[in-house]
Design a protein around this motif. Structure first.
Motif, PDB file in Angstrom:
ATOM      1  N   GLY A 215       0.870  -1.369  -0.201  1.00 41.36           N
ATOM      2  CA  GLY A 215       0.051  -0.418  -0.102  1.00 41.36           C
ATOM      3  C   GLY A 215       0.825   1.405   0.123  1.00 41.36           C
ATOM      4  O   GLY A 215       2.403   0.777   0.035  1.00 41.36           O
ATOM      5  N   VAL A 216       0.050   1.978   0.028  1.00 38.78           N
ATOM      6  CA  VAL A 216       0.600   3.800   0.067  1.00 38.78           C
ATOM      7  C   VAL A 216       2.022   3.642   0.793  1.00 38.78           C
ATOM      8  O   VAL A 216       2.459   4.072   1.087  1.00 38.78           O
ATOM      9  N   VAL A 217       1.599   3.005   2.531  1.00 29.63           N
ATOM     10  CA  VAL A 217       2.387   3.666   3.295  1.00 29.63           C
ATOM     11  C   VAL A 217       3.562   2.764   3.178  1.00 29.63           C
ATOM     12  O   VAL A 217       4.569   3.186   3.694  1.00 29.63           O
ATOM     13  N   ALA A 218       3.232   1.604   2.618  1.00 28.91           N
ATOM     14  CA  ALA A 218       4.764   0.586   2.901  1.00 28.91           C
ATOM     15  C   ALA A 218       5.453   1.388   1.254  1.00 28.91           C
ATOM     16  O   ALA A 218       6.548   1.227   1.575  1.00 28.91           O
ATOM     17  N   LEU A 219       5.039   1.597   0.426  1.00 35.11           N
ATOM     18  CA  LEU A 219       6.002   2.227  -0.445  1.00 35.11           C
ATOM     19  C   LEU A 219       6.514   3.485   0.311  1.00 35.11           C
ATOM     20  O   LEU A 219       7.770   3.168  -0.599  1.00 35.11           O
ATOM     21  N   HIS A 220       6.110   4.359   0.551  1.00 33.60           N
ATOM     22  CA  HIS A 220       6.407   5.082   1.118  1.00 33.60           C
ATOM     23  C   HIS A 220       7.906   5.013   1.992  1.00 33.60           C
ATOM     24  O   HIS A 220       8.856   4.947   2.120  1.00 33.60           O
ATOM     25  N   ALA A 221       7.411   3.735   2.670  1.00 32.32           N
ATOM     26  CA  ALA A 221       8.678   2.866   3.867  1.00 32.32           C
ATOM     27  C   ALA A 221      10.000   2.789   3.105  1.00 32.32           C
ATOM     28  O   ALA A 221      10.982   2.714   3.467  1.00 32.32           O
ATOM     29  N   GLU A 222       9.630   1.738   1.801  1.00 31.10           N
ATOM     30  CA  GLU A 222      10.724   1.027   1.029  1.00 31.10           C
ATOM     31  C   GLU A 222      11.506   1.895   0.372  1.00 31.10           C
ATOM     32  O   GLU A 222      12.897   1.714   0.904  1.00 31.10           O
ATOM     33  N   PHE A 223      10.711   2.960  -0.952  1.00 30.44           N
ATOM     34  CA  PHE A 223      11.423   3.841  -1.023  1.00 30.44           C
ATOM     35  C   PHE A 223      11.757   4.826  -1.122  1.00 30.44           C
ATOM     36  O   PHE A 223      12.200   5.799  -1.299  1.00 30.44           O
ATOM     37  N   GLY A 224      11.315   5.461   0.190  1.00 32.26           N
ATOM     38  CA  GLY A 224      11.426   6.710   0.936  1.00 32.26           C
ATOM     39  C   GLY A 224      11.055   7.984  -0.077  1.00 32.26           C
ATOM     40  O   GLY A 224      11.112   8.926  -0.320  1.00 32.26           O
ATOM     41  N   ILE A 225       9.336   7.619  -0.982  1.00 35.17           N
ATOM     42  CA  ILE A 225       9.277   8.495  -1.414  1.00 35.17           C
ATOM     43  C   ILE A 225       7.857   9.040  -0.651  1.00 35.17           C
ATOM     44  O   ILE A 225       7.089   8.430   0.287  1.00 35.17           O
ATOM     45  N   ALA A 226       7.076  10.221  -1.211  1.00 32.65           N
ATOM     46  CA  ALA A 226       6.026  11.170  -0.945  1.00 32.65           C
ATOM     47  C   ALA A 226       4.897   9.986  -0.963  1.00 32.65           C
ATOM     48  O   ALA A 226       4.536   9.116  -1.616  1.00 32.65           O
ATOM     49  N   GLN A 227       3.852   9.637  -0.091  1.00 33.10           N
ATOM     50  CA  GLN A 227       2.218   9.417   0.064  1.00 33.10           C
ATOM     51  C   GLN A 227       1.778   9.268  -1.156  1.00 33.10           C
ATOM     52  O   GLN A 227       1.081   8.338  -2.175  1.00 33.10           O
ATOM     53  N   MET A 228       1.679  10.917  -2.045  1.00 40.73           N
ATOM     54  CA  MET A 228       1.392  11.199  -3.405  1.00 40.73           C
ATOM     55  C   MET A 228       1.619  10.265  -4.003  1.00 40.73           C
ATOM     56  O   MET A 228       1.192  10.227  -5.191  1.00 40.73           O
ATOM     57  N   THR A 229       2.989  10.236  -3.715  1.00 40.82           N
ATOM     58  CA  THR A 229       4.208   9.689  -5.628  1.00 40.82           C
ATOM     59  C   THR A 229       3.473   8.318  -5.294  1.00 40.82           C
ATOM     60  O   THR A 229       3.090   7.832  -6.458  1.00 40.82           O
ATOM     61  N   ALA A 230       3.760   7.493  -4.372  1.00 33.84           N
ATOM     62  CA  ALA A 230       3.108   5.769  -3.899  1.00 33.84           C
ATOM     63  C   ALA A 230       1.311   6.248  -5.284  1.00 33.84           C
ATOM     64  O   ALA A 230       1.653   5.203  -5.495  1.00 33.84           O
ATOM     65  N   ARG A 231       0.484   7.114  -4.272  1.00 34.47           N
ATOM     66  CA  ARG A 231      -0.641   6.188  -5.051  1.00 34.47           C
ATOM     67  C   ARG A 231      -0.233   6.984  -6.596  1.00 34.47           C
ATOM     68  O   ARG A 231      -1.102   6.168  -7.222  1.00 34.47           O
ATOM     69  N   ARG A 232       0.408   7.726  -6.883  1.00 34.09           N
ATOM     70  CA  ARG A 232       0.947   7.703  -8.535  1.00 34.09           C
ATOM     71  C   ARG A 232       1.496   6.487  -8.717  1.00 34.09           C
ATOM     72  O   ARG A 232       0.701   6.117 -10.122  1.00 34.09           O
ATOM     73  N   VAL A 233       1.769   5.611  -8.647  1.00 37.12           N
ATOM     74  CA  VAL A 233       2.501   4.585  -9.123  1.00 37.12           C
ATOM     75  C   VAL A 233       1.564   3.425  -9.450  1.00 37.12           C
ATOM     76  O   VAL A 233       0.929   2.853  -9.742  1.00 37.12           O
ATOM     77  N   LEU A 234       0.886   3.520  -7.832  1.00 39.58           N
ATOM     78  CA  LEU A 234      -0.578   2.432  -7.837  1.00 39.58           C
ATOM     79  C   LEU A 234      -1.384   2.660  -8.722  1.00 39.58           C
ATOM     80  O   LEU A 234      -1.787   1.767  -9.883  1.00 39.58           O
ATOM     81  N   SER A 235      -1.838   4.155  -8.845  1.00 44.59           N
ATOM     82  CA  SER A 235      -2.913   4.760  -9.556  1.00 44.59           C
ATOM     83  C   SER A 235      -2.129   4.106 -11.234  1.00 44.59           C
ATOM     84  O   SER A 235      -3.212   3.590 -12.313  1.00 44.59           O
ATOM     85  N   GLU A 236      -1.067   4.321 -11.334  1.00 45.92           N
ATOM     86  CA  GLU A 236      -0.506   3.895 -13.338  1.00 45.92           C
ATOM     87  C   GLU A 236      -0.577   2.489 -13.328  1.00 45.92           C
ATOM     88  O   GLU A 236      -0.523   2.277 -14.777  1.00 45.92           O
ATOM     89  N   LEU A 237      -0.523   1.728 -12.224  1.00 45.15           N
ATOM     90  CA  LEU A 237       0.078   0.618 -12.348  1.00 45.15           C
ATOM     91  C   LEU A 237      -1.849  -0.361 -13.444  1.00 45.15           C
ATOM     92  O   LEU A 237      -1.773  -1.126 -13.495  1.00 45.15           O
ATOM     93  N   ARG A 238      -2.522   1.013 -12.253  1.00 44.00           N
ATOM     94  CA  ARG A 238      -3.634   0.302 -12.271  1.00 44.00           C
ATOM     95  C   ARG A 238      -4.201   0.495 -14.147  1.00 44.00           C
ATOM     96  O   ARG A 238      -5.272   0.190 -14.830  1.00 44.00           O
ATOM     97  N   GLN A 239      -3.688   2.113 -14.376  1.00 48.24           N
ATOM     98  CA  GLN A 239      -3.797   2.628 -16.075  1.00 48.24           C
ATOM     99  C   GLN A 239      -3.609   1.455 -16.875  1.00 48.24           C
ATOM    100  O   GLN A 239      -4.177   1.256 -17.538  1.00 48.24           O
ATOM    101  N   ALA A 240      -2.294   1.011 -16.160  1.00 51.56           N
ATOM    102  CA  ALA A 240      -2.048  -0.718 -17.632  1.00 51.56           C
ATOM    103  C   ALA A 240      -2.458  -1.506 -16.958  1.00 51.56           C
ATOM    104  O   ALA A 240      -1.847  -2.775 -18.053  1.00 51.56           O
ATOM    105  N   GLY A 241      -3.225  -1.621 -16.958  1.00 50.53           N
ATOM    106  CA  GLY A 241      -3.701  -2.731 -16.445  1.00 50.53           C
ATOM    107  C   GLY A 241      -2.568  -4.368 -15.242  1.00 50.53           C
ATOM    108  O   GLY A 241      -3.099  -5.041 -15.965  1.00 50.53           O
TER     109      GLY A 241
END
Length: 78
Positions: free
Chosen positions: A34-60
């Motif tokens: 999830g967003v919090v786990a991605l934030h912790a693992e990669f050191g990215i902002a939670q908004m950036t993590a949300r974008r990653v998950l959104s892009e994965l959904r858009q890519a199917g």
């Protein structure tokens, strides 16, 4: 994560998760971090993590189940 790269951070994380999906680390039906786990693992902002998950959904590659999480979709057979 290459902080000096010209590649946007969301794209770098996207590519890591995409690789994990295609190599079977996250098989179809498995829950993605999830967003919090991605934030912790990669050191990215939670908004950036949300974008990653959104892009994965858009890519199917993933689908979201509201209130549950984001899960890997069945990948087409090559």
């Amino acid at each position: 994560m290459d902080w000096k790269s010209d590649v946007p951070r969301w794209r770098q994380v996207y590519e890591v998760l995409e690789e994990r999906i295609t190599d079977g680390t996250y098989p179809p039906g498995s829950q993605l971090p999830g967003v919090v786990a991605l934030h912790a693992e990669f050191g990215i902002a939670q908004m950036t993590a949300r974008r990653v998950l959104s892009e994965l959904r858009q890519a199917g590659l993933a689908q979201m189940q509201v209130g549950v999480g984001t899960f890997v979709t069945d990948l087409p057979k090559p």
